[in-house]
Design a protein around this motif. Structure first.
Motif, PDB file in Angstrom:
ATOM      1  N   GLN B  65       0.740  -1.270  -0.012  1.00  0.00           N
ATOM      2  CA  GLN B  65       0.193   0.056   0.007  1.00  0.00           C
ATOM      3  C   GLN B  65       0.689   1.138  -0.175  1.00  0.00           C
ATOM      4  OE1 GLN B  65      -0.560  -2.834   1.519  1.00  0.00           O
ATOM      5  NE2 GLN B  65      -2.946  -3.118   0.735  1.00  0.00           N
ATOM      6  N   GLY B  68       0.909   4.087  -3.892  1.00  0.00           N
ATOM      7  CA  GLY B  68       0.198   5.095  -4.125  1.00  0.00           C
ATOM      8  C   GLY B  68       0.919   6.411  -3.442  1.00  0.00           C
ATOM      9  N   LEU B  71       3.689   7.177  -5.862  1.00  0.00           N
ATOM     10  CA  LEU B  71       3.306   8.171  -7.142  1.00  0.00           C
ATOM     11  C   LEU B  71       3.217   9.607  -6.798  1.00  0.00           C
ATOM     12  CD1 LEU B  71       0.996   5.222  -8.490  1.00  0.00           C
ATOM     13  CD2 LEU B  71       2.770   6.721  -9.644  1.00  0.00           C
ATOM     14  N   MET B  75       5.176  12.648  -8.595  1.00  0.00           N
ATOM     15  CA  MET B  75       4.237  13.609  -9.407  1.00  0.00           C
ATOM     16  C   MET B  75       4.891  14.865  -8.884  1.00  0.00           C
ATOM     17  SD  MET B  75       2.190  12.555 -11.444  1.00  0.00           S
ATOM     18  CE  MET B  75       1.471  11.217 -11.799  1.00  0.00           C
ATOM     19  N   ARG B 139      -1.353  -4.541  -8.058  1.00  0.00           N
ATOM     20  CA  ARG B 139      -1.697  -4.807  -6.450  1.00  0.00           C
ATOM     21  C   ARG B 139      -3.152  -4.432  -6.346  1.00  0.00           C
ATOM     22  NH1 ARG B 139      -4.484  -2.703  -2.805  1.00  0.00           N
ATOM     23  NH2 ARG B 139      -4.116  -0.680  -1.923  1.00  0.00           N
ATOM     24  N   VAL B 140      -3.806  -3.391  -6.889  1.00  0.00           N
ATOM     25  CA  VAL B 140      -5.232  -3.128  -6.599  1.00  0.00           C
ATOM     26  C   VAL B 140      -6.108  -4.368  -7.089  1.00  0.00           C
ATOM     27  CG1 VAL B 140      -7.190  -1.795  -7.052  1.00  0.00           C
ATOM     28  CG2 VAL B 140      -4.978  -0.758  -6.293  1.00  0.00           C
ATOM     29  N   ARG B 150     -15.717   0.882  -4.186  1.00  0.00           N
ATOM     30  CA  ARG B 150     -14.425   1.452  -4.620  1.00  0.00           C
ATOM     31  C   ARG B 150     -14.510   1.498  -6.017  1.00  0.00           C
ATOM     32  NH1 ARG B 150     -12.744  -1.377  -0.275  1.00  0.00           N
ATOM     33  NH2 ARG B 150     -12.300   0.032   1.579  1.00  0.00           N
ATOM     34  N   THR B 153     -13.035   4.756  -7.554  1.00  0.00           N
ATOM     35  CA  THR B 153     -11.572   5.052  -7.090  1.00  0.00           C
ATOM     36  C   THR B 153     -10.810   4.368  -8.389  1.00  0.00           C
ATOM     37  OG1 THR B 153     -12.431   4.573  -4.971  1.00  0.00           O
ATOM     38  CG2 THR B 153     -10.008   4.890  -5.323  1.00  0.00           C
ATOM     39  N   VAL B 158      -7.831   4.434 -13.504  1.00  0.00           N
ATOM     40  CA  VAL B 158      -7.616   4.078 -14.901  1.00  0.00           C
ATOM     41  C   VAL B 158      -7.536   5.402 -15.636  1.00  0.00           C
ATOM     42  CG1 VAL B 158      -8.618   3.062 -17.038  1.00  0.00           C
ATOM     43  CG2 VAL B 158      -8.935   2.067 -14.655  1.00  0.00           C
ATOM     44  N   ILE B 164      -1.230   9.779 -17.709  1.00  0.00           N
ATOM     45  CA  ILE B 164       0.040   9.555 -17.654  1.00  0.00           C
ATOM     46  C   ILE B 164       0.791   9.034 -18.756  1.00  0.00           C
ATOM     47  CG2 ILE B 164       1.861   8.012 -16.615  1.00  0.00           C
ATOM     48  CD1 ILE B 164       0.055   8.124 -14.136  1.00  0.00           C
ATOM     49  N   MET B 235      -6.359  13.208  -9.676  1.00  0.00           N
ATOM     50  CA  MET B 235      -5.607  12.808  -8.533  1.00  0.00           C
ATOM     51  C   MET B 235      -6.199  13.205  -7.115  1.00  0.00           C
ATOM     52  SD  MET B 235      -1.532  13.052  -9.500  1.00  0.00           S
ATOM     53  CE  MET B 235      -1.208  13.715  -8.059  1.00  0.00           C
ATOM     54  N   HIS B 238      -9.186  11.201  -6.956  1.00  0.00           N
ATOM     55  CA  HIS B 238      -9.012   9.583  -6.341  1.00  0.00           C
ATOM     56  C   HIS B 238      -8.573   9.617  -5.099  1.00  0.00           C
ATOM     57  CE1 HIS B 238      -7.023   5.860  -7.363  1.00  0.00           C
ATOM     58  NE2 HIS B 238      -5.996   6.058  -6.884  1.00  0.00           N
ATOM     59  N   VAL B 242     -10.006   7.591  -1.935  1.00  0.00           N
ATOM     60  CA  VAL B 242      -9.286   6.516  -1.373  1.00  0.00           C
ATOM     61  C   VAL B 242      -9.544   6.755   0.240  1.00  0.00           C
ATOM     62  CG1 VAL B 242      -7.041   5.869  -0.435  1.00  0.00           C
ATOM     63  CG2 VAL B 242      -7.643   6.502  -2.643  1.00  0.00           C
ATOM     64  N   HIS B 246     -11.656   4.480   2.870  1.00  0.00           N
ATOM     65  CA  HIS B 246     -10.754   3.659   3.692  1.00  0.00           C
ATOM     66  C   HIS B 246     -10.207   2.715   2.763  1.00  0.00           C
ATOM     67  CE1 HIS B 246     -11.962   6.480   6.871  1.00  0.00           C
ATOM     68  NE2 HIS B 246     -13.146   5.811   6.793  1.00  0.00           N
ATOM     69  N   ILE B 247      -8.851   2.298   3.183  1.00  0.00           N
ATOM     70  CA  ILE B 247      -8.097   1.360   2.235  1.00  0.00           C
ATOM     71  C   ILE B 247      -8.820  -0.100   2.638  1.00  0.00           C
ATOM     72  CG2 ILE B 247      -6.377   0.852   4.279  1.00  0.00           C
ATOM     73  CD1 ILE B 247      -5.280   1.741   0.671  1.00  0.00           C
ATOM     74  N   ALA B 248      -8.990  -0.665   1.710  1.00  0.00           N
ATOM     75  CA  ALA B 248      -9.382  -2.314   2.082  1.00  0.00           C
ATOM     76  C   ALA B 248      -8.293  -2.985   2.405  1.00  0.00           C
ATOM     77  CB  ALA B 248     -10.030  -2.690   0.483  1.00  0.00           C
TER      78      ALA B 248
HETATM   79  C1  HEM Z   1      -0.792   9.255 -10.084  1.00  0.00           C
HETATM   80  C2  HEM Z   1      -1.290   8.330  -9.784  1.00  0.00           C
HETATM   81  C3  HEM Z   1      -1.846   7.780  -8.750  1.00  0.00           C
HETATM   82  C4  HEM Z   1      -1.806   8.051  -7.317  1.00  0.00           C
HETATM   83  C5  HEM Z   1      -1.006   9.423  -6.791  1.00  0.00           C
HETATM   84  C6  HEM Z   1      -2.684   7.209  -6.636  1.00  0.00           C
HETATM   85  C7  HEM Z   1      -2.420   7.181  -5.106  1.00  0.00           C
HETATM   86  C8  HEM Z   1      -3.245   6.350  -4.198  1.00  0.00           C
HETATM   87  C9  HEM Z   1      -3.049   6.216  -2.935  1.00  0.00           C
HETATM   88  C10 HEM Z   1      -2.264   7.269  -2.202  1.00  0.00           C
HETATM   89  C11 HEM Z   1      -3.744   5.233  -2.582  1.00  0.00           C
HETATM   90  C12 HEM Z   1      -3.944   4.614  -1.233  1.00  0.00           C
HETATM   91  C13 HEM Z   1      -2.573   3.733  -0.833  1.00  0.00           C
HETATM   92  C14 HEM Z   1      -2.460   2.704  -1.764  1.00  0.00           C
HETATM   93  O1  HEM Z   1      -3.094   1.707  -2.106  1.00  0.00           O
HETATM   94  O2  HEM Z   1      -1.233   2.526  -2.255  1.00  0.00           O
HETATM   95  C15 HEM Z   1      -4.502   4.543  -3.782  1.00  0.00           C
HETATM   96  C16 HEM Z   1      -5.345   3.495  -3.849  1.00  0.00           C
HETATM   97  C17 HEM Z   1      -5.907   3.126  -4.529  1.00  0.00           C
HETATM   98  N1  HEM Z   1      -5.616   3.202  -6.080  1.00  0.00           N
HETATM   99 FE1  HEM Z   1      -4.453   4.656  -6.595  1.00  0.00          FE
HETATM  100  N2  HEM Z   1      -3.414   6.457  -7.311  1.00  0.00           N
HETATM  101  C18 HEM Z   1      -2.807   6.424  -8.603  1.00  0.00           C
HETATM  102  C19 HEM Z   1      -3.143   5.881  -9.735  1.00  0.00           C
HETATM  103  C20 HEM Z   1      -4.092   4.618  -9.720  1.00  0.00           C
HETATM  104  C21 HEM Z   1      -4.260   4.061 -11.081  1.00  0.00           C
HETATM  105  C22 HEM Z   1      -3.772   3.939 -12.222  1.00  0.00           C
HETATM  106  C23 HEM Z   1      -5.459   3.064 -10.575  1.00  0.00           C
HETATM  107  C24 HEM Z   1      -6.094   1.765 -11.227  1.00  0.00           C
HETATM  108  C25 HEM Z   1      -6.371   1.960 -12.530  1.00  0.00           C
HETATM  109  C26 HEM Z   1      -5.658   3.004  -9.089  1.00  0.00           C
HETATM  110  C27 HEM Z   1      -6.548   2.672  -8.168  1.00  0.00           C
HETATM  111  C28 HEM Z   1      -6.451   2.726  -7.034  1.00  0.00           C
HETATM  112  C29 HEM Z   1      -7.551   1.753  -6.044  1.00  0.00           C
HETATM  113  C30 HEM Z   1      -8.845   0.937  -6.498  1.00  0.00           C
HETATM  114  C31 HEM Z   1      -7.322   2.207  -4.649  1.00  0.00           C
HETATM  115  C32 HEM Z   1      -8.064   1.913  -3.445  1.00  0.00           C
HETATM  116  C33 HEM Z   1      -7.146   0.433  -2.956  1.00  0.00           C
HETATM  117  C34 HEM Z   1      -7.601   0.082  -1.627  1.00  0.00           C
HETATM  118  O3  HEM Z   1      -8.614   0.538  -1.105  1.00  0.00           O
HETATM  119  O4  HEM Z   1      -7.333  -1.230  -1.182  1.00  0.00           O
HETATM  120  N3  HEM Z   1      -4.710   4.218  -8.572  1.00  0.00           N
HETATM  121  N4  HEM Z   1      -4.204   5.444  -4.610  1.00  0.00           N
END
Ligand code: HEM
Ligand code: FES
Lengths: 167, 401
Positions: B65, B68, B71, B75, B139-140, B150, B153, B158, B164, B235, B238, B242, B246-248
């Protein structure tokens, strides 16, 4: 936690009808404003789609300079409107002069636009990008290109070779 | 926060304690509050920070986790280095190549090539973002975290991914060298295969009949304004979602109480971010980005090859027979893109456990492996670049495009 107090608002049925009506009016006004923003921008940015193209004859090389026989790569310059500037832009072209006349092929590969090379020893054109191969007449022999090499109409006037190009 | 407070069971329903200052209304209201209290009354900022630091992390959440947050930091690097580059860069066919050459060579003192360092961070930062995004998506995907509630989210994610890819495609043209020019010729020609709208899309991108001055302006505007603005909005949404959902936790719930985000998770995040940043700095120092000869539509001694993360697509185009050209240029990329957007609705299983949704896991794994395999194939085949001597001389503007 905060000092904001619950303020009583008018909830009477008449006021609800009025709300609905005014809400619709605000929606329409916003739609008009939206068109005012995006209409001109889309027309402006989409301009190139509606650019008129025309065909012209372009001078390439003196007939005398082109040897008979195998295909040769020739570069020529022509004036083009390149975005905001009018420039002499260089192009290259494959030309072959034989008793029957002059043939001219565009070096842009009909697959995705890379430049083909002429391989005299193998009597073929080859595109290095995804391996397209064309015979001397420009027909596809191998690889992914879907069409033959683009051929230009040619003419010879006063010893000068012209090709017909769309600009 | 005190020790006992940390031990409290944190669930999404746990009410967030008001910051200490808030519990003393009179302190906030006193005639001469401290600057912190004065601001707190007006912004309520500390409550927001506190809420995020207290964000509950279910047991079993850990290294996976951290991506994110990585990333997010990358950025920040991209935006900062990008602005610095824009200060030196000039987006015209006569000036672009020369200005990048100047960035590469022109600003050196104290034994450091500052321009090359900034450009190196920007170039490798973009590659690192693609890698980290792909890992984050993977991972997701395996955690099934895109399931209710979610879905959006994921969908926003996507779209972030597409933006990007758009940023790397438009950024690639800006140095206006051979590589840049030919990658753009090929890339924009692919758009032409889109049914009905293809030619219009291509002309919109090019700004004219061929790659030229108008294309460079358009790509520059997209690269520094349109796409970054879209990215910031996406972002923001997103991250809002998130936090909202909350995180799953792990697919098989693990024993143990959720812990607050700060400090355990943030500590892990910090190490991963440090690692990521160290890698891009190392790459920027050891393999500083080069510059080919200026873009030349008549040059024959150059074999175009795209950026490595597009090599999978490049290999696909090679193996598609001519009757199936559109399958490689439009159908396969389109189906994968659409499948990604619709994934939360394609995968109908209630359970997030991979074993309970074998169909989607097999299909997804197959696609991931194929893309990985094709990309490897492209990387190993090498090739591209110049066959004969390479000239980095800047030819006169008349001689260039
Ligand atoms: C600039 C790009 C992105 C940033 C800054 C970002 C940031 C984050 C952060 C901080 C989290 C929570 C921590 C983690 O799970 O790592 C998260 C969760 C998540 N991200 Fe992203 N993300 C990005 C791109 C994406 C992309 C490309 C996808 C899917 C195609 C995505 C889908 C998800 C989903 C579904 C969650 C929820 C995960 C959970 O609740 O377990 N994200 N993202
Ligand atoms: S561009 Fe020539 S084979 Fe693809």
């Amino acid at each position: 936690m905060s000092e904001t107090k619950q303020v009583k608002v008018d909830q009477s049925p008449e006021s609800q009808d009025r709300r609905k009506f005014l809400g619709g009016a605000i929606g329409l006004i916003n739609a008009a404003i939206g068109i005012a923003i995006f209409g001109p921008v889309l027309g402006f940015v989409g301009g190139p789609i509606f650019q008129k193209r025309k065909k012209i004859w372009v001078e390439v090389i003196e007939e005398a300079e082109l040897e008979m026989g195998a295909a040769q790569e020739v570069t020529y310059s022509m004036q083009v409107q390149d975005g905001y500037r009018k420039i002499m832009r260089r192009y290259s072209i494959f030309m072959k002069r034989s008793a029957g006349g002059v043939t001219a092929f565009d070096p842009a590969c009909p697959h995705l636009g890379c430049r083909v090379k002429y391989q005299g020893d193998k009597e073929r054109y080859f595109c290095p990008c995804h391996g397209g191969v064309f015979d001397e007449e420009g027909n596809v022999v191998a690889g992914p290109p879907p069409e033959p090499l683009k051929q230009y109409a040619t003419k010879v006037e006063d010893g000068m070779i012209y090709i017909e190009k769309e600009v | 926060m005190s020790e006992q407070e940390t031990q409290k069971v944190l669930t999404p329903e746990t009410s967030v304690e008001a910051p200490k200052t808030k519990s003393k209304e009179d302190r906030l209201r006193q005639d001469r509050p401290s600057l912190g209290d004065w601001l707190e009354l007006r912004l309520g900022w500390w409550g927001f920070v506190r809420k995020n630091l207290d964000e509950p992390m279910p047991a079993g959440v850990g290294w996976w986790q951290t991506l994110g947050n990585l990333l997010l930091t990358l950025m920040v690097f991209q935006f900062t280095t990008g602005i610095a580059l824009a200060i030196y860069y000039s987006a015209g066919p006569e000036t672009a190549h020369a200005s990048v050459k100047f960035i590469n060579e022109g600003v050196q003192f104290w034994g450091i090539n500052w321009g090359l360092a900034v450009r190196g961070l920007h170039v490798y930062g973009s590659a690192a973002i693609v890698v980290a995004t792909v890992l984050h998506i993977i991972r997701v995907f395996y955690w099934g975290s895109y399931k209710k509630p979610r879905e959006l989210t994921w969908v926003l994610g996507v779209f972030i991914f597409f933006v990007i890819l758009g940023l790397s495609f438009t950024g690639y043209l800006l140095p206006w060298d051979q590589k840049a020019y030919w990658a753009t010729v090929v890339g924009t020609n692919m758009a032409k295969d889109v049914p009905v709208l293809g030619t219009a899309i291509q002309q919109m991108l090019l700004g004219g009949p061929e790659v030229g001055a108008a294309t460079l302006s358009r790509f520059y505007a997209l690269h520094v304004m349109v796409l970054p603005a879209a990215l910031i909005v996406l972002m923001g949404l997103h991250l809002y979602l998130v936090r909202k959902h909350h995180i799953a936790g792990p697919v098989v719930p693990q024993k143990g109480k959720p812990k607050p985000f700060y400090p355990d998770q943030l500590y892990k995040d910090a190490w991963v971010v440090l690692g990521g940043v160290a890698i891009i700095i190392w790459l920027a120092v050891v393999y500083p980005p080069g510059l080919e000869g200026v873009a030349d539509p008549t040059g024959v001694d150059f074999t175009p090859k795209p950026e490595w993360y597009y090599l999978g697509l490049y290999e696909l185009l090679k193996i598609m027979p001519k009757e199936l050209k559109i399958v490689g240029t439009v159908v396969i990329p389109g189906v994968i893109s659409l499948g990604m957007i619709l994934l939360p609705w394609l995968d109908r299983s209630k359970s997030r456990h991979p074993a309970m949704r074998p169909g989607i896991i097999i299909a997804g794994t197959f696609i991931i492996l194929m893309i990985g395999f094709m990309t490897m194939k492209g990387v190993l085949e090498g090739g591209g670049g110049h066959e004969e001597s390479e000239s980095t001389e800047i030819s006169s503007p008349e001689a260039s495009v």
